[in-house]
Design a protein around this motif. Sequence first.
Motif, PDB file in Angstrom:
ATOM      1  N   ARG A   1      48.586  45.004  41.319  1.00 42.46           N
ATOM      2  CA  ARG A   1      49.125  44.706  40.005  1.00 42.46           C
ATOM      3  C   ARG A   1      48.003  44.396  39.035  1.00 42.46           C
ATOM      4  O   ARG A   1      47.039  43.712  39.372  1.00 42.46           O
ATOM      5  N   GLY A   2      48.098  44.909  37.744  1.00 44.26           N
ATOM      6  CA  GLY A   2      47.090  44.667  36.730  1.00 44.26           C
ATOM      7  C   GLY A   2      47.029  43.212  36.320  1.00 44.26           C
ATOM      8  O   GLY A   2      47.976  42.441  36.527  1.00 44.26           O
ATOM      9  N   SER A   3      45.930  42.816  35.707  1.00 45.38           N
ATOM     10  CA  SER A   3      45.714  41.410  35.354  1.00 45.38           C
ATOM     11  C   SER A   3      45.223  41.272  33.925  1.00 45.38           C
ATOM     12  O   SER A   3      44.219  41.877  33.541  1.00 45.38           O
ATOM     13  N   CYS A   4      45.952  40.484  33.135  1.00 45.53           N
ATOM     14  CA  CYS A   4      45.495  40.169  31.778  1.00 45.53           C
ATOM     15  C   CYS A   4      44.252  39.284  31.838  1.00 45.53           C
ATOM     16  O   CYS A   4      43.362  39.374  30.982  1.00 45.53           O
TER      17      CYS A   4
ATOM     18  N   LYS B   1      40.802  40.287  30.347  1.00 41.72           N
ATOM     19  CA  LYS B   1      40.650  39.466  29.142  1.00 41.72           C
ATOM     20  C   LYS B   1      41.383  40.087  27.957  1.00 41.72           C
ATOM     21  O   LYS B   1      40.855  40.217  26.855  1.00 41.72           O
ATOM     22  N   MET B   2      42.607  40.451  28.207  1.00 43.25           N
ATOM     23  CA  MET B   2      43.442  41.058  27.181  1.00 43.25           C
ATOM     24  C   MET B   2      44.602  40.143  26.841  1.00 43.25           C
ATOM     25  O   MET B   2      45.355  39.742  27.723  1.00 43.25           O
ATOM     26  N   CYS B   3      44.745  39.833  25.576  1.00 41.25           N
ATOM     27  CA  CYS B   3      45.897  39.115  25.038  1.00 41.25           C
ATOM     28  C   CYS B   3      46.026  39.542  23.585  1.00 41.25           C
ATOM     29  O   CYS B   3      45.167  39.210  22.770  1.00 41.25           O
ATOM     30  N   CYS B   4      47.081  40.263  23.277  1.00 36.94           N
ATOM     31  CA  CYS B   4      47.194  40.862  21.953  1.00 36.94           C
ATOM     32  C   CYS B   4      48.422  40.324  21.226  1.00 36.94           C
ATOM     33  O   CYS B   4      49.488  40.180  21.825  1.00 36.94           O
TER      34      CYS B   4
ATOM     35  N   SER C   1      44.725  59.257  48.008  1.00 38.98           N
ATOM     36  CA  SER C   1      46.027  59.821  48.325  1.00 38.98           C
ATOM     37  C   SER C   1      46.233  61.067  47.500  1.00 38.98           C
ATOM     38  O   SER C   1      45.675  61.232  46.416  1.00 38.98           O
ATOM     39  N   ASP C   2      47.046  61.976  48.007  1.00 39.97           N
ATOM     40  CA  ASP C   2      47.347  63.188  47.261  1.00 39.97           C
ATOM     41  C   ASP C   2      48.173  62.882  46.022  1.00 39.97           C
ATOM     42  O   ASP C   2      48.077  63.572  45.021  1.00 39.97           O
ATOM     43  N   GLU C   3      49.007  61.823  46.100  1.00 38.70           N
ATOM     44  CA  GLU C   3      49.846  61.435  44.979  1.00 38.70           C
ATOM     45  C   GLU C   3      49.493  60.013  44.540  1.00 38.70           C
ATOM     46  O   GLU C   3      49.763  59.057  45.256  1.00 38.70           O
ATOM     47  N   VAL C   4      48.852  59.930  43.408  1.00 33.42           N
ATOM     48  CA  VAL C   4      48.479  58.614  42.872  1.00 33.42           C
ATOM     49  C   VAL C   4      49.546  58.182  41.876  1.00 33.42           C
ATOM     50  O   VAL C   4      49.756  58.821  40.855  1.00 33.42           O
ATOM     51  N   LYS C   5      50.220  57.116  42.206  1.00 34.01           N
ATOM     52  CA  LYS C   5      51.283  56.614  41.335  1.00 34.01           C
ATOM     53  C   LYS C   5      50.677  55.724  40.255  1.00 34.01           C
ATOM     54  O   LYS C   5      50.125  54.677  40.548  1.00 34.01           O
ATOM     55  N   GLU C   6      50.797  56.164  39.011  1.00 30.53           N
ATOM     56  CA  GLU C   6      50.246  55.416  37.894  1.00 30.53           C
ATOM     57  C   GLU C   6      51.305  54.497  37.288  1.00 30.53           C
ATOM     58  O   GLU C   6      52.386  54.953  36.935  1.00 30.53           O
ATOM     59  N   GLU C   7      50.985  53.256  37.209  1.00 26.59           N
ATOM     60  CA  GLU C   7      51.847  52.278  36.568  1.00 26.59           C
ATOM     61  C   GLU C   7      51.022  51.485  35.563  1.00 26.59           C
ATOM     62  O   GLU C   7      49.811  51.361  35.699  1.00 26.59           O
ATOM     63  N   LYS C   8      51.706  50.936  34.583  1.00 29.55           N
ATOM     64  CA  LYS C   8      51.037  50.179  33.541  1.00 29.55           C
ATOM     65  C   LYS C   8      51.734  48.845  33.346  1.00 29.55           C
ATOM     66  O   LYS C   8      52.945  48.730  33.535  1.00 29.55           O
ATOM     67  N   CYS C   9      50.984  47.872  32.970  1.00 25.26           N
ATOM     68  CA  CYS C   9      51.559  46.605  32.503  1.00 25.26           C
ATOM     69  C   CYS C   9      50.824  46.219  31.233  1.00 25.26           C
ATOM     70  O   CYS C   9      49.712  46.661  30.981  1.00 25.26           O
ATOM     71  N   TYR C  10      51.479  45.393  30.440  1.00 24.84           N
ATOM     72  CA  TYR C  10      50.968  45.110  29.097  1.00 24.84           C
ATOM     73  C   TYR C  10      50.668  43.622  28.924  1.00 24.84           C
ATOM     74  O   TYR C  10      51.231  42.763  29.614  1.00 24.84           O
ATOM     75  N   CYS C  11      49.801  43.378  27.960  1.00 23.24           N
ATOM     76  CA  CYS C  11      49.400  41.999  27.663  1.00 23.24           C
ATOM     77  C   CYS C  11      49.597  41.679  26.179  1.00 23.24           C
ATOM     78  O   CYS C  11      48.891  40.833  25.616  1.00 23.24           O
ATOM     79  N   ASP C  12      50.523  42.379  25.527  1.00 29.36           N
ATOM     80  CA  ASP C  12      50.838  42.059  24.135  1.00 29.36           C
ATOM     81  C   ASP C  12      52.103  41.208  24.079  1.00 29.36           C
ATOM     82  O   ASP C  12      52.853  41.128  25.054  1.00 29.36           O
TER      83      ASP C  12
END
Length: 284
Positions: free
Chosen positions: A26-29, A33-36, A53-64
């Motif tokens: 899991r991504g980390s704010c 050092k992201m806080c928008c 891996s042949d299939e890289v699952k891209e996920e995003k999380c936000y810090c705004d």
Amino acid sequence: MQVKNVMTFICYFILSVSMFRTVSTRGSCWETKMCCPGRNSTCVVQEYSNAVSDEVKEEKCYCDENCLTLRDCCKDYDRACRAKDCVVSEWTKWKKCNTRCGIGTMSRKRSIIDEPSNGGSKCRRLHQKRGCIGFHCGDDDKKAALNEMALLLPETYSKARRYNPEKDIRKNLRDKYHKKMLYKRKRYCIQFKIVKTHKFCNSSNTSWTRALAIQGSTVCAECEPYTMAAMNGARCKGDGVAGVETRWKATNVPFCHGRWIQQDVVEKCSCKRKMKDVARYTFV
């Protein structure tokens, strides 16, 4: 022999990688050092796979801040981007009235100590104004007073017309048309000496004017708040100038008029209490 061992190691490594289960972290704010503030689609932490891996699952999380609404915040958003409210200083003292004579305004302010961040409450009002009245009227006001004529009624009318500005029905008018006048001058009374008068003031039909008919007599005239002309420094029209002759007239009494000299002004005063032994009147 060494080449064989190296080849064996490589084979085991490839086999282990192919069998290894892809796990996404899991991504980390905090780490990025992201806080928008507000809504910011670029304030994003890209999640990545920790294995090949042949299939890289891209996920995003936000810090705004908007991620709280869309529910796509990174797990450590609350810890890394905790809301901070605006912090302001104490109010300064009220400044002096911006006019020496008549209706004006006075103001005060406070400053921002710490700006809000991460969805904290916004800064409250930083400036305040309120109405005021200047009583230090100069030569211009005196010139106006010299040309005014006081209109008088007997002091008994003062009782009939007296009201509480906070409870009387006329409070609605005051609130609608005089919102900036947050306080008023209290009533005051003035002692006058009659220097000129007219014979019609001694008419048998109007007994309340008889004291006005006596040249040299002393009378008291009371000025109440609702009869004051605020634009002239919160005073009653015709209240005179100290030591100078000005004009007066008895209301609704034909030809009853004359001149008097202002002798004394007493603030927060009632003629009935202060000057019991003289004729008492009220300004219209």
